[in-house]
Design a protein around this motif. Structure first.
Motif, short mmCIF file in Angstrom:
data_model
loop_
_atom_site.label_atom_id
_atom_site.label_comp_id
_atom_site.label_asym_id
_atom_site.label_seq_id
_atom_site.Cartn_x
_atom_site.Cartn_y
_atom_site.Cartn_z
N UNK A 1 0.82 -1.21 0.00
CA UNK A 1 0.00 0.00 0.00
C UNK A 1 0.86 1.26 0.00
N UNK A 2 1.89 1.27 0.83
CA UNK A 2 2.73 2.46 0.94
C UNK A 2 3.52 2.72 -0.33
N UNK A 3 4.07 1.67 -0.91
CA UNK A 3 4.80 1.83 -2.16
C UNK A 3 3.88 2.33 -3.27
N UNK B 1 14.86 -12.01 2.14
CA UNK B 1 14.57 -10.81 1.34
C UNK B 1 14.02 -11.14 -0.05
N UNK B 2 14.29 -12.35 -0.53
CA UNK B 2 13.79 -12.70 -1.86
C UNK B 2 12.26 -12.72 -1.92
N UNK B 3 11.62 -12.76 -0.78
CA UNK B 3 10.15 -12.75 -0.75
C UNK B 3 9.59 -11.43 -1.28
N UNK B 4 10.43 -10.40 -1.33
CA UNK B 4 9.99 -9.10 -1.85
C UNK B 4 10.60 -8.78 -3.21
N UNK C 1 8.39 5.81 0.58
CA UNK C 1 9.56 4.93 0.63
C UNK C 1 9.41 3.97 1.80
N UNK C 2 9.86 2.73 1.61
CA UNK C 2 9.74 1.72 2.66
C UNK C 2 11.07 1.01 2.86
N UNK C 3 11.51 0.98 4.11
CA UNK C 3 12.62 0.11 4.51
C UNK C 3 11.98 -1.13 5.09
N UNK C 4 12.05 -2.22 4.36
CA UNK C 4 11.35 -3.45 4.73
C UNK C 4 12.35 -4.49 5.19
N UNK C 5 12.11 -5.05 6.37
CA UNK C 5 12.99 -6.11 6.86
C UNK C 5 12.18 -7.40 6.97
N UNK D 1 11.52 -5.31 -7.95
CA UNK D 1 11.58 -5.14 -9.40
C UNK D 1 10.63 -4.04 -9.86
N UNK D 2 9.51 -3.90 -9.19
CA UNK D 2 8.50 -2.92 -9.59
C UNK D 2 8.83 -1.51 -9.09
N UNK D 3 9.36 -1.40 -7.86
CA UNK D 3 9.51 -0.08 -7.26
C UNK D 3 10.97 0.39 -7.12
N UNK D 4 11.92 -0.47 -7.37
CA UNK D 4 13.33 -0.06 -7.38
C UNK D 4 13.78 0.56 -6.09
N UNK D 5 14.40 1.76 -6.19
CA UNK D 5 15.00 2.41 -5.02
C UNK D 5 13.96 2.90 -4.01
N UNK D 6 12.70 2.85 -4.39
CA UNK D 6 11.65 3.23 -3.44
C UNK D 6 11.55 2.22 -2.30
N UNK D 7 12.04 1.00 -2.56
CA UNK D 7 12.00 -0.07 -1.57
C UNK D 7 13.42 -0.45 -1.16
#
Length: 276
Positions: free
Chosen positions: A21-23, A36-39, A28-32, A44-50
């Protein structure tokens, strides 16, 4: 105005939905998450935004390293979401010592570690918002979830105290309390071998209801996540956010019951102070 978020436990459930939703809205999202491959699809879709990092919140040193790196790479982080958790499902006598330690290390100590790690950064930047994903199970209790409740009640008490400590620095907390929702809840339960002696007890009845599907999941996780996101725009921050009709009803019933018990014991309470 776009925001930057730090979220733990983003591989599935509330964390994954919130990240998407945020992306999608441009934040911008820092996701832990542990893997990490689960994202990869979102990367691939949002690049540096994630921004992503592998993290198991039971590793306190790794929590501090991930938090420090996220703030160093992204600068200001507006909202921190402590979400990583799971449920240990079994009567208090059934669960193993190792399972108890892992439950507490993940849900309670892990959440505490995330909050402690971000506080110096939020102080340095002049404030921020912390959203702790708890549960209706932070204020009520079901048989067979005793250790899960221990962690949720524990983290809520921790936050109530810390919120008072850091309020002068512009840091605010919200405890989100969703009820049962279709977030992979049943698949995420960790259970010890059941003891037959509990079959015809409240613990056994809850176990049977969950396994049969009779334990109804009425909450819409997408709506719940949106309510969590919306809460970060409210000022002052709501201390708690009950999510779901059954959640509201269950918490209200529990609070009224506890208040009635307290009032019934008022004379006893007043009789135990030092004499004037």
């Amino acid at each position: 105005m776009t925001k930057t978020w730090f979220i733990t436990g983003t591989s599935s459930g509330f964390g994954r939905i919130m990240t998407e939703k945020l992306l999608n809205r441009g934040d911008r999202v820092a996701a832990t998450l542990r893997k990490v491959e689960a994202l990869d699809d979102l990367k691939a879709q949002y690049g540096h935004q994630l921004w992503t990092a592998s993290l198991d919140v039971t590793d306190t040193q790794a929590v501090h390293q991930a938090v420090d790196r996220a703030f160093a790479d992204l600068g200001r982080i507006d909202v921190v979401v402590s979400n990583a958790a799971y449920a240990l499902f079994g009567a208090g006598e059934e669960v193993t010592d190792e399972q108890i330690r892992h439950q507490i290390a993940t849900n309670l100590i892990g959440s505490i570690a995330v909050i402690r790690a971000v506080l110096p950064h939020l102080r340095a930047q002049g404030g921020g918002r912390i959203l702790q994903v708890s549960s209706e199970g932070g204020q009520i209790a079901y048989p067979n979830f005793s250790l899960y409740h221990a962690t949720k009640w524990g983290i809520e008490g921790f936050i109530e105290a810390v919120a008072q400590e850091v309020a002068p620095f512009g840091i605010e907390f919200t405890i989100a309390e969703p009820g049962p929702a279709s977030t992979g809840f049943r698949g995420g339960l960790v259970s010890p071998p059941p003891m037959a002696v509990y079959d015809d007890t409240p613990a056994g009845h809850v176990r049977a209801a969950v396994s049969s599907g009779a334990f109804v999941l009425t909450g819409d996780p997408v709506k719940m996540v949106q309510a969590m996101i919306d809460s970060t725009e409210r000022s002052p921050a709501p201390q708690r956010l009950a999510l779901g009709v059954s959640t509201y009803a269950s918490i209200r019933k529990a609070l009224l019951s506890r208040l009635a018990v307290l009032e019934a014991q008022k004379d006893i309470a007043f009789s135990t102070d030092v004499d004037a």
